[in-house]
Design a protein around this motif. Structure first.
Motif, PDB file in Angstrom:
ATOM      1  N   TRP A 194      32.772 -77.835 -55.301  1.00 24.89           N
ATOM      2  CA  TRP A 194      33.891 -77.281 -54.539  1.00 24.89           C
ATOM      3  C   TRP A 194      34.311 -75.920 -55.102  1.00 24.89           C
ATOM      4  CZ3 TRP A 194      38.759 -76.328 -56.721  1.00 24.89           C
ATOM      5  CH2 TRP A 194      39.731 -75.850 -55.819  1.00 24.89           C
ATOM      6  N   ALA A 195      34.437 -75.828 -56.416  1.00 30.99           N
ATOM      7  CA  ALA A 195      34.854 -74.572 -57.045  1.00 30.99           C
ATOM      8  C   ALA A 195      33.797 -73.488 -56.862  1.00 30.99           C
ATOM      9  CB  ALA A 195      35.124 -74.806 -58.530  1.00 30.99           C
ATOM     10  N   TRP A 196      32.522 -73.873 -57.018  1.00 27.13           N
ATOM     11  CA  TRP A 196      31.421 -72.911 -56.858  1.00 27.13           C
ATOM     12  C   TRP A 196      31.425 -72.324 -55.454  1.00 27.13           C
ATOM     13  CZ3 TRP A 196      27.074 -72.112 -53.910  1.00 27.13           C
ATOM     14  CH2 TRP A 196      26.068 -71.300 -54.441  1.00 27.13           C
ATOM     15  N   CYS A 197      31.583 -73.176 -54.450  1.00 32.15           N
ATOM     16  CA  CYS A 197      31.628 -72.695 -53.067  1.00 32.15           C
ATOM     17  C   CYS A 197      32.876 -71.852 -52.813  1.00 32.15           C
ATOM     18  CB  CYS A 197      31.570 -73.869 -52.091  1.00 32.15           C
ATOM     19  SG  CYS A 197      29.944 -74.658 -51.990  1.00 32.15           S
ATOM     20  N   SER A 198      33.999 -72.224 -53.420  1.00 30.67           N
ATOM     21  CA  SER A 198      35.222 -71.439 -53.265  1.00 30.67           C
ATOM     22  C   SER A 198      35.018 -70.015 -53.772  1.00 30.67           C
ATOM     23  CB  SER A 198      36.386 -72.100 -54.018  1.00 30.67           C
ATOM     24  OG  SER A 198      36.713 -73.357 -53.464  1.00 30.67           O
ATOM     25  N   VAL A 199      34.395 -69.906 -54.943  1.00 27.52           N
ATOM     26  CA  VAL A 199      34.159 -68.580 -55.527  1.00 27.52           C
ATOM     27  C   VAL A 199      33.126 -67.811 -54.713  1.00 27.52           C
ATOM     28  CG1 VAL A 199      33.296 -67.342 -57.549  1.00 27.52           C
ATOM     29  CG2 VAL A 199      34.807 -69.314 -57.850  1.00 27.52           C
ATOM     30  N   ASN A 200      32.016 -68.451 -54.375  1.00 26.79           N
ATOM     31  CA  ASN A 200      30.913 -67.747 -53.732  1.00 26.79           C
ATOM     32  C   ASN A 200      31.185 -67.365 -52.281  1.00 26.79           C
ATOM     33  OD1 ASN A 200      28.128 -67.508 -55.346  1.00 26.79           O
ATOM     34  ND2 ASN A 200      29.303 -69.242 -56.116  1.00 26.79           N
ATOM     35  N   THR A 201      32.061 -68.093 -51.616  1.00 24.81           N
ATOM     36  CA  THR A 201      32.325 -67.787 -50.203  1.00 24.81           C
ATOM     37  C   THR A 201      33.567 -66.929 -50.007  1.00 24.81           C
ATOM     38  OG1 THR A 201      33.653 -69.788 -49.840  1.00 24.81           O
ATOM     39  CG2 THR A 201      31.276 -69.969 -49.496  1.00 24.81           C
ATOM     40  N   ARG A 202      34.436 -66.820 -51.024  1.00 21.64           N
ATOM     41  CA  ARG A 202      35.745 -66.217 -50.790  1.00 21.64           C
ATOM     42  C   ARG A 202      36.061 -65.018 -51.681  1.00 21.64           C
ATOM     43  NH1 ARG A 202      37.933 -69.946 -47.484  1.00 21.64           N
ATOM     44  NH2 ARG A 202      40.022 -69.045 -47.474  1.00 21.64           N
ATOM     45  N   THR A 203      35.218 -64.710 -52.637  1.00 20.76           N
ATOM     46  CA  THR A 203      35.541 -63.585 -53.516  1.00 20.76           C
ATOM     47  C   THR A 203      35.243 -62.245 -52.844  1.00 20.76           C
ATOM     48  OG1 THR A 203      33.355 -63.791 -54.543  1.00 20.76           O
ATOM     49  CG2 THR A 203      35.206 -64.760 -55.719  1.00 20.76           C
ATOM     50  N   ASN A 220      31.607 -59.441 -61.015  1.00 24.20           N
ATOM     51  CA  ASN A 220      32.088 -58.682 -59.856  1.00 24.20           C
ATOM     52  C   ASN A 220      33.014 -59.514 -58.979  1.00 24.20           C
ATOM     53  OD1 ASN A 220      30.437 -56.481 -60.600  1.00 24.20           O
ATOM     54  ND2 ASN A 220      28.690 -57.382 -59.535  1.00 24.20           N
ATOM     55  N   TYR A 221      33.569 -60.593 -59.536  1.00 26.75           N
ATOM     56  CA  TYR A 221      34.339 -61.538 -58.735  1.00 26.75           C
ATOM     57  C   TYR A 221      35.833 -61.238 -58.752  1.00 26.75           C
ATOM     58  CZ  TYR A 221      30.105 -64.353 -59.586  1.00 26.75           C
ATOM     59  OH  TYR A 221      28.818 -64.801 -59.699  1.00 26.75           O
ATOM     60  N   ALA A 222      36.470 -61.450 -57.600  1.00 32.85           N
ATOM     61  CA  ALA A 222      37.932 -61.432 -57.505  1.00 32.85           C
ATOM     62  C   ALA A 222      38.334 -62.296 -56.318  1.00 32.85           C
ATOM     63  CB  ALA A 222      38.459 -60.018 -57.332  1.00 32.85           C
ATOM     64  N   LEU A 223      39.010 -63.398 -56.593  1.00 36.75           N
ATOM     65  CA  LEU A 223      39.551 -64.218 -55.512  1.00 36.75           C
ATOM     66  C   LEU A 223      40.845 -63.567 -55.048  1.00 36.75           C
ATOM     67  CD1 LEU A 223      38.756 -67.666 -57.073  1.00 36.75           C
ATOM     68  CD2 LEU A 223      38.099 -67.001 -54.765  1.00 36.75           C
ATOM     69  N   ALA A 224      40.968 -63.395 -53.738  1.00 35.89           N
ATOM     70  CA  ALA A 224      42.083 -62.633 -53.172  1.00 35.89           C
ATOM     71  C   ALA A 224      42.879 -63.492 -52.195  1.00 35.89           C
ATOM     72  CB  ALA A 224      41.559 -61.375 -52.470  1.00 35.89           C
ATOM     73  N   PRO A 225      43.897 -64.211 -52.681  1.00 32.23           N
ATOM     74  CA  PRO A 225      44.703 -65.063 -51.802  1.00 32.23           C
ATOM     75  C   PRO A 225      45.243 -64.301 -50.598  1.00 32.23           C
ATOM     76  CG  PRO A 225      45.270 -65.451 -54.099  1.00 32.23           C
ATOM     77  CD  PRO A 225      44.342 -64.274 -54.082  1.00 32.23           C
ATOM     78  N   TYR A 226      45.272 -64.954 -49.454  1.00 27.81           N
ATOM     79  CA  TYR A 226      45.741 -64.430 -48.170  1.00 27.81           C
ATOM     80  C   TYR A 226      44.709 -63.489 -47.562  1.00 27.81           C
ATOM     81  CZ  TYR A 226      49.394 -63.666 -44.683  1.00 27.81           C
ATOM     82  OH  TYR A 226      50.119 -63.658 -43.519  1.00 27.81           O
ATOM     83  N   LEU A 227      44.253 -62.520 -48.328  1.00 28.69           N
ATOM     84  CA  LEU A 227      43.219 -61.608 -47.822  1.00 28.69           C
ATOM     85  C   LEU A 227      41.981 -62.393 -47.415  1.00 28.69           C
ATOM     86  CD1 LEU A 227      42.193 -58.233 -49.437  1.00 28.69           C
ATOM     87  CD2 LEU A 227      40.444 -59.898 -48.875  1.00 28.69           C
ATOM     88  N   ASP A 228      41.676 -63.483 -48.144  1.00 25.64           N
ATOM     89  CA  ASP A 228      40.460 -64.231 -47.833  1.00 25.64           C
ATOM     90  C   ASP A 228      40.592 -65.102 -46.586  1.00 25.64           C
ATOM     91  OD1 ASP A 228      42.015 -66.324 -48.742  1.00 25.64           O
ATOM     92  OD2 ASP A 228      40.801 -66.754 -50.520  1.00 25.64           O
ATOM     93  N   GLY A 280      28.526 -70.390 -45.313  1.00 24.67           N
ATOM     94  CA  GLY A 280      28.712 -71.673 -44.647  1.00 24.67           C
ATOM     95  C   GLY A 280      29.148 -71.596 -43.207  1.00 24.67           C
ATOM     96  N   PHE A 281      28.891 -70.468 -42.532  1.00 23.46           N
ATOM     97  CA  PHE A 281      29.218 -70.365 -41.113  1.00 23.46           C
ATOM     98  C   PHE A 281      28.185 -69.481 -40.422  1.00 23.46           C
ATOM     99  CE2 PHE A 281      31.358 -66.629 -42.874  1.00 23.46           C
ATOM    100  CZ  PHE A 281      31.068 -65.644 -41.940  1.00 23.46           C
ATOM    101  N   VAL A 282      28.224 -69.461 -39.094  1.00 21.03           N
ATOM    102  CA  VAL A 282      27.383 -68.577 -38.302  1.00 21.03           C
ATOM    103  C   VAL A 282      28.290 -67.765 -37.380  1.00 21.03           C
ATOM    104  CG1 VAL A 282      25.281 -69.946 -38.363  1.00 21.03           C
ATOM    105  CG2 VAL A 282      27.017 -70.461 -36.661  1.00 21.03           C
ATOM    106  N   ALA A 283      27.826 -66.600 -36.957  1.00 22.02           N
ATOM    107  CA  ALA A 283      28.624 -65.707 -36.117  1.00 22.02           C
ATOM    108  C   ALA A 283      28.021 -65.624 -34.718  1.00 22.02           C
ATOM    109  CB  ALA A 283      28.686 -64.306 -36.739  1.00 22.02           C
TER     110      ALA A 283
END
Length: 447
Positions: A194-203, A220-228, A280-283
């Protein structure tokens, strides 16, 4: 004029996805309050649920071209510096060999989620997804439904998470003094995934100086609340980065955004296979979408009696022509057709190998041979896609909500694949005229 105006508004309403504000929900009320305490006060974007994309951010007023979309103060960002300043810092600093920046962030997210109401980051933790539709979560059955190349990458992703957890067991055990439950329970494989996916999909990308307390892997990571909460749209253009002067992570919208419409950002010119693997999504309507041709499938469309095939493949590999062979909505790529032209050459045409890589056509019959091979590839890939969709349909029966969500993403990818291959078949058939060409049943289904 009034009548035309009403018709115009009706048409406009029909084209615009329905949205429902989420501002009143407690998790977003708490998140906004928490961000305000850290210096974020903008009300330009509010959380909303959209019928086509799910959760996202809606503009409360018109946003002009090149206007600031969001500016998030540094105090709101979750980085490795945040982790090293926290209660985890002393444990990380004395651990040898040093943990990676990614593991440090994952450990912090897990610990904060475990802390519950005592967590200083609780408002952010509460809005993070409980699960993800990244391949790291997929079972063998779901992974088997993916296209061949993506299947290999999905298995690699799942294995990387397992290896990261296995290699971190001792480090997690060292954090036991901070916990009221066994470390192996808190820092389980599921928690790390869960944490790995949170970092890799949202940073967001933010370069940091090398810390002496972390491994030499790039940070090169930064989790950005709200912006994400901003969703991806391939057609959108933005400029983004950390502003050293304002000490904020800023995003500007190149095109702007209309009032009460969803504000988007673009993660990059990625095809849907890449989006599924990384996010984890398609466009829908992704102009970058393609169907990849792997080496094993490529060999199926060739004449195995050709004794020069091993040399041809070696030649193509040496010149980097066995990667990124694709079909798109505009037909087979130049790289794919170039590879097929060379693979269709006769023994006496050895001298033409290099000129073919430069784009030269050798003869009419060899062009016909390359086109025929491309059509055969389309047929093989369409049949494989149809089989995957049949197996997917069976898995959907009795599936729970999590599995249904995973299968829906894979199904979209496979149906998009059929559309692309169907268009490619039509274009290749036109190239062969006046020779008769009957579209396959898979093409008719894709259309």
């Amino acid at each position: 004029m009034g009548h035309r105006g009403r018709r115009s508004r009706k048409k406009k309403k029909k084209r615009t996805p329905e949205s429902q504000t989420l501002c009143h929900e407690s998790i977003f009320v708490e998140l906004r309050r928490w961000l305000k305490e850290r210096g974020f006060r903008s009300k330009l974007l509010i959380p909303a649920h959209f019928s086509d994309t799910g959760r996202g951010l809606m503009a409360t007023s018109p946003i002009a071209a090149n206007e600031m979309l969001i500016s998030l103060p540094e105090q709101c960002l979750l980085t490795t510096s945040t982790v090293l300043r926290s209660y985890l810092g002393e444990y990380i600093k004395r651990w040898q060999p040093p943990v990676s920046p990614l593991l440090a962030l994952c450990a912090f997210l897990i610990a904060e989620r475990h802390a519950g109401s005592l967590s200083k980051w609780k408002p952010y933790i509460d809005v993070l997804p409980q699960t993800y539709t990244c391949p790291a979560y997929f079972t063998d059955d779901v992974i088997s439904l993916l296209p061949t190349g993506l299947r290999t990458k999905a298995l690699d992703q799942r294995e990387r998470v397992w290896e990261l957890h296995s290699s971190a067991v001792a480090f997690f055990a060292s954090l036991q003094p901070l916990l009221h439950e066994p470390a192996e329970t808190v820092f389980s494989h599921d928690a790390l995934r869960w944490a790995w996916c949170s970092v890799n999909t949202r940073t967001v990308y933010m370069k940091h100086p090398q810390s002496p307390y972390l491994s030499t892997e790039k940070d090169n990571y930064a989790l950005a609340p709200y912006l994400d909460l901003l969703n991806h749209c391939p057609q959108v253009q933005v400029t983004a980065g950390f502003n050293q002067a304002s000490r904020c992570y800023e995003i500007r919208s190149v095109q702007g955004c209309r009032k009460f419409h969803q504000a988007f950002i673009c993660y990059g010119p990625h095809d849907n296979q890449r989006l599924l693997l990384d996010y984890g999504f398609v466009a829908p309507g992704n102009p970058h979408s393609v169907v990849y041709v792997d080496l094993g499938t490529l060999k199926l469309c060739l004449d195995d009696r050709d004794k020069q095939l091993p040399q041809k493949f070696l030649f193509l590999k040496e010149h980097d022509f066995l990667m990124n062979l694709t079909f798109g909505l505009d037909g087979p790529s130049w790289r794919l057709m170039t590879a097929l032209r060379l693979l269709s050459l006769k023994p006496e045409q050895y001298a033409s190998w290099k000129t073919v890589l430069l784009g030269a056509a050798v003869s009419k019959d060899r062009e016909e041979g390359a086109t025929q091979a491309a059509l055969k590839l389309c047929k093989i890939l369409l049949e494989e896609s149809s089989m995957a969709l049949k197996r997917l349909s069976l898995l959907k029966e009795g599936a729970d909500s999590y599995l249904t969500e995973e299968l829906s993403v894979v199904e979209f990818l496979r149906r998009e694949e059929q559309v692309i291959l169907g268009h490619s078949q039509k274009l290749l058939c036109l190239q062969r005229q006046p020779l008769p060409c009957q579209p396959s049943s898979e093409q008719n289904q894709a259309g």
